[in-house]
Design an enzyme around this catalytic site. Structure first.
Site, PDB file in Angstrom:
ATOM      1  N   TYR A 115      -7.252  15.270  -8.785  1.00  0.00           N
ATOM      2  CA  TYR A 115      -6.611  14.358  -9.613  1.00  0.00           C
ATOM      3  C   TYR A 115      -5.364  15.054 -10.471  1.00  0.00           C
ATOM      4  O   TYR A 115      -4.400  14.665 -10.580  1.00  0.00           O
ATOM      5  CB  TYR A 115      -7.683  13.449 -10.491  1.00  0.00           C
ATOM      6  CG  TYR A 115      -7.000  12.602 -11.224  1.00  0.00           C
ATOM      7  CD1 TYR A 115      -6.783  11.182 -10.742  1.00  0.00           C
ATOM      8  CD2 TYR A 115      -6.830  12.823 -12.543  1.00  0.00           C
ATOM      9  CE1 TYR A 115      -6.248  10.276 -11.544  1.00  0.00           C
ATOM     10  CE2 TYR A 115      -6.424  11.830 -13.543  1.00  0.00           C
ATOM     11  CZ  TYR A 115      -6.031  10.517 -12.910  1.00  0.00           C
ATOM     12  OH  TYR A 115      -5.605   9.526 -13.626  1.00  0.00           O
TER      13      TYR A 115
ATOM     14  N   LYS B 250      -1.338  15.022 -10.632  1.00  0.00           N
ATOM     15  CA  LYS B 250      -0.451  14.300 -11.790  1.00  0.00           C
ATOM     16  C   LYS B 250       0.517  15.151 -12.212  1.00  0.00           C
ATOM     17  O   LYS B 250       1.565  14.912 -12.878  1.00  0.00           O
ATOM     18  CB  LYS B 250      -1.407  13.600 -13.042  1.00  0.00           C
ATOM     19  CG  LYS B 250      -2.388  12.324 -12.503  1.00  0.00           C
ATOM     20  CD  LYS B 250      -1.733  11.251 -12.113  1.00  0.00           C
ATOM     21  CE  LYS B 250      -2.502  10.200 -11.988  1.00  0.00           C
ATOM     22  NZ  LYS B 250      -1.772   8.564 -11.690  1.00  0.00           N
TER      23      LYS B 250
ATOM     24  N   THR C 242     -11.390   1.168 -17.161  1.00  0.00           N
ATOM     25  CA  THR C 242     -11.101   0.436 -16.059  1.00  0.00           C
ATOM     26  C   THR C 242     -12.147   1.059 -14.983  1.00  0.00           C
ATOM     27  O   THR C 242     -12.907   1.911 -15.260  1.00  0.00           O
ATOM     28  CB  THR C 242      -9.710   0.912 -15.365  1.00  0.00           C
ATOM     29  OG1 THR C 242      -9.828   2.283 -14.971  1.00  0.00           O
ATOM     30  CG2 THR C 242      -8.694   0.612 -16.591  1.00  0.00           C
TER      31      THR C 242
ATOM     32  N   ASP D  75       0.904  -0.983  -0.078  1.00  0.00           N
ATOM     33  CA  ASP D  75       0.130   0.102  -0.127  1.00  0.00           C
ATOM     34  C   ASP D  75       1.069   1.323   0.045  1.00  0.00           C
ATOM     35  O   ASP D  75       1.681   1.316   0.817  1.00  0.00           O
ATOM     36  CB  ASP D  75      -0.915  -0.106   1.119  1.00  0.00           C
ATOM     37  CG  ASP D  75      -1.981   1.409   1.127  1.00  0.00           C
ATOM     38  OD1 ASP D  75      -1.395   2.398   0.843  1.00  0.00           O
ATOM     39  OD2 ASP D  75      -2.788   0.933   1.801  1.00  0.00           O
TER      40      ASP D  75
ATOM     41  N   ASN E 269       2.284   2.720 -10.621  1.00  0.00           N
ATOM     42  CA  ASN E 269       0.958   2.683 -11.394  1.00  0.00           C
ATOM     43  C   ASN E 269      -0.237   3.042 -10.421  1.00  0.00           C
ATOM     44  O   ASN E 269      -1.325   3.405 -10.695  1.00  0.00           O
ATOM     45  CB  ASN E 269       0.712   1.155 -12.055  1.00  0.00           C
ATOM     46  CG  ASN E 269      -0.681   1.245 -12.733  1.00  0.00           C
ATOM     47  OD1 ASN E 269      -1.032   1.516 -13.613  1.00  0.00           O
ATOM     48  ND2 ASN E 269      -1.494   0.208 -11.613  1.00  0.00           N
TER      49      ASN E 269
HETATM   50  P1  NAP Z   1      -7.964   1.007 -11.411  1.00  0.00           P
HETATM   51  O1  NAP Z   1      -8.435  -0.018 -12.202  1.00  0.00           O
HETATM   52  O2  NAP Z   1      -8.844   1.766 -10.367  1.00  0.00           O
HETATM   53  O3  NAP Z   1      -6.684   0.472 -10.833  1.00  0.00           O
HETATM   54  C1  NAP Z   1      -5.953   1.298  -9.551  1.00  0.00           C
HETATM   55  C2  NAP Z   1      -5.227   0.464  -9.044  1.00  0.00           C
HETATM   56  O4  NAP Z   1      -4.298   1.200  -8.013  1.00  0.00           O
HETATM   57  C3  NAP Z   1      -5.840  -0.611  -8.088  1.00  0.00           C
HETATM   58  O5  NAP Z   1      -5.315  -1.940  -7.963  1.00  0.00           O
HETATM   59  C4  NAP Z   1      -5.789  -0.398  -6.748  1.00  0.00           C
HETATM   60  O6  NAP Z   1      -6.043  -1.087  -5.441  1.00  0.00           O
HETATM   61  C5  NAP Z   1      -4.391   0.399  -6.707  1.00  0.00           C
HETATM   62  N1  NAP Z   1      -4.596   1.327  -5.542  1.00  0.00           N
HETATM   63  C6  NAP Z   1      -5.089   2.504  -5.284  1.00  0.00           C
HETATM   64  N2  NAP Z   1      -4.344   3.236  -4.011  1.00  0.00           N
HETATM   65  C7  NAP Z   1      -3.652   2.205  -3.750  1.00  0.00           C
HETATM   66  C8  NAP Z   1      -2.540   2.444  -2.759  1.00  0.00           C
HETATM   67  N3  NAP Z   1      -2.511   3.161  -1.714  1.00  0.00           N
HETATM   68  N4  NAP Z   1      -1.763   1.548  -2.607  1.00  0.00           N
HETATM   69  C9  NAP Z   1      -1.380   0.549  -3.532  1.00  0.00           C
HETATM   70  N5  NAP Z   1      -2.368   0.332  -4.453  1.00  0.00           N
HETATM   71  C10 NAP Z   1      -3.126   1.380  -4.684  1.00  0.00           C
HETATM   72  O7  NAP Z   1      -7.254   2.264 -12.429  1.00  0.00           O
HETATM   73  P2  NAP Z   1      -6.782   2.094 -13.671  1.00  0.00           P
HETATM   74  O8  NAP Z   1      -7.259   2.902 -14.701  1.00  0.00           O
HETATM   75  O9  NAP Z   1      -6.039   1.047 -13.858  1.00  0.00           O
HETATM   76  O10 NAP Z   1      -5.440   3.316 -13.175  1.00  0.00           O
HETATM   77  C11 NAP Z   1      -3.887   2.890 -13.084  1.00  0.00           C
HETATM   78  C12 NAP Z   1      -3.286   4.217 -13.195  1.00  0.00           C
HETATM   79  O11 NAP Z   1      -3.408   4.881 -14.506  1.00  0.00           O
HETATM   80  C13 NAP Z   1      -3.723   5.330 -12.367  1.00  0.00           C
HETATM   81  O12 NAP Z   1      -2.462   5.817 -11.621  1.00  0.00           O
HETATM   82  C14 NAP Z   1      -4.355   6.212 -12.982  1.00  0.00           C
HETATM   83  O13 NAP Z   1      -4.462   7.356 -12.377  1.00  0.00           O
HETATM   84  C15 NAP Z   1      -3.754   6.153 -14.159  1.00  0.00           C
HETATM   85  N6  NAP Z   1      -4.528   6.603 -15.426  1.00  0.00           N
HETATM   86  C16 NAP Z   1      -5.679   5.987 -15.666  1.00  0.00           C
HETATM   87  C17 NAP Z   1      -6.388   6.543 -16.711  1.00  0.00           C
HETATM   88  C18 NAP Z   1      -7.849   5.842 -17.239  1.00  0.00           C
HETATM   89  O14 NAP Z   1      -8.537   6.460 -18.122  1.00  0.00           O
HETATM   90  N7  NAP Z   1      -8.221   4.503 -16.650  1.00  0.00           N
HETATM   91  C19 NAP Z   1      -5.997   7.541 -17.637  1.00  0.00           C
HETATM   92  C20 NAP Z   1      -4.716   7.981 -17.362  1.00  0.00           C
HETATM   93  C21 NAP Z   1      -4.114   7.445 -16.199  1.00  0.00           C
HETATM   94  P3  NAP Z   1      -7.380  -1.809  -5.128  1.00  0.00           P
HETATM   95  O15 NAP Z   1      -7.962  -2.716  -6.471  1.00  0.00           O
HETATM   96  O16 NAP Z   1      -6.999  -2.181  -3.777  1.00  0.00           O
HETATM   97  O17 NAP Z   1      -8.439  -0.606  -5.107  1.00  0.00           O
END
Ligand code: NAP
Length: 241
Positions: A164, A168, A199, A61, A88
């Site tokens: 957010y 970033k 996601t 975490d 990530n």
């Molecule tokens: P997601 O499916 O919500 O996955 C986020 C992951 O981060 C999950 O595994 C979550 O764990 C974990 N997490 C959250 N807080 C945490 C902590 N304190 N310690 C460890 N793990 C933690 O989202 P995603 O879209 O794959 O996002 C991955 C990355 O891509 C993020 O940094 C996000 O900002 C970035 N991003 C996403 C998008 C998009 O459109 N999806 C666009 C640009 C950037 P749990 O399962 O336990 O909650």
């Protein structure tokens, strides 16, 4: 015997992190799959192992320094080095709040994961990354929403989401600072913008797949010695800061 290349990915139990783990695993990396929830993390590990990927669960975490220190000690003891760190893990808590409606607690909580968590991970893992034969790679998973240039464009149609986006932008500043400190070394650190991806973070509303999102992350994780450092990239090229 060839040494395995080792990658540590935070928040890798689902979404973009899990797909990035899969893609790097297919390239022969040993994947240390970080997750804050043991059950979800171990489940993701068994999915990848069933696909023939060498994966190991690490409880991580990024807001709990005990878990970070424990992970560092384990990697140090068992492997003695780390080739790639992918920061990530990330959260999005703004929902519909405009900046004037945003609660300070939401801003702080967002920074705790998206910014301070990354800094803590880098501080802990840098000594192991520098021991990598290639000098270490860090990919900070940022967002196009962190681009001040795009946000301030008069034509911007993106939603107002102060917590957010600013987390970033701060993450991008961190990328630049570390890159400058290590610019005359083989170590490389870059920010990646995966694009609006379906996601749980956006309840599946994203228009890109996790496979598309992971392309730029994998590319930055596997840069050779001629690759860039201190940059901000999406799969089609550079993102303006
Ligand atoms: P997601 O499916 O919500 O996955 C986020 C992951 O981060 C999950 O595994 C979550 O764990 C974990 N997490 C959250 N807080 C945490 C902590 N304190 N310690 C460890 N793990 C933690 O989202 P995603 O879209 O794959 O996002 C991955 C990355 O891509 C993020 O940094 C996000 O900002 C970035 N991003 C996403 C998008 C998009 O459109 N999806 C666009 C640009 C950037 P749990 O399962 O336990 O909650």
């Amino acid at each position: 015997m060839n040494k395995s290349k080792i990658v540590l990915i935070t928040g890798a139990n689902k979404g973009i992190g899990l797909e990035t783990a899969r893609q790097l695993g297919k390239k022969g990396y040993l994947v240390l799959l970080g997750a804050r929830d043991e059950e979800k993390g171990r489940e993701a590990v068994s999915v990848l192992i069933n696909e023939g990927i060498d994966t190991r669960f690490l409880l991580l975490d990024v807001t709990r320094h005990g878990t970070i220190n424990h992970a560092r000690e384990l990697i140090e003891k068992e492997y003695g080095y780390l080739d790639v760190l992918i920061n990530n893990a990330g959260i999005y808590l703004d929902n519909e709040s405009t900046p004037s409606q945003l609660e300070l607690s939401v801003l702080k909580e967002t920074f705790e994961t998206n910014f301070f968590g990354v800094f803590a991970m880098i501080k802990a893992m840098l000594p192991l990354l520098i021991k990598s034969d290639e000098g270490g790679r860090i990919v900070n998973v940022s967002s196009g929403q962190g681009s001040l240039t795009r946000n301030s464009s008069p034509n911007s149609t993106s939603r107002l989401q102060l917590a957010y986006n600013s987390s970033k932008s701060a993450l991008n500043a961190l990328t630049i600072q570390f890159a400058r400190e290590f610019k005359n070394t083989p170590f490389k650190i870059n920010s990646a913008a995966p694009g609006f991806t379906a996601t749980d973070m956006n309840k599946g509303m994203g228009t890109r797949t996790v496979q598309q999102a992971s392309v730029v992350i994998v590319r930055l994780a596997t840069l050779d010695e001629n690759g860039p450092t201190g940059g901000f990239f999406e799969d089609t090229g550079e993102v303006p800061w």
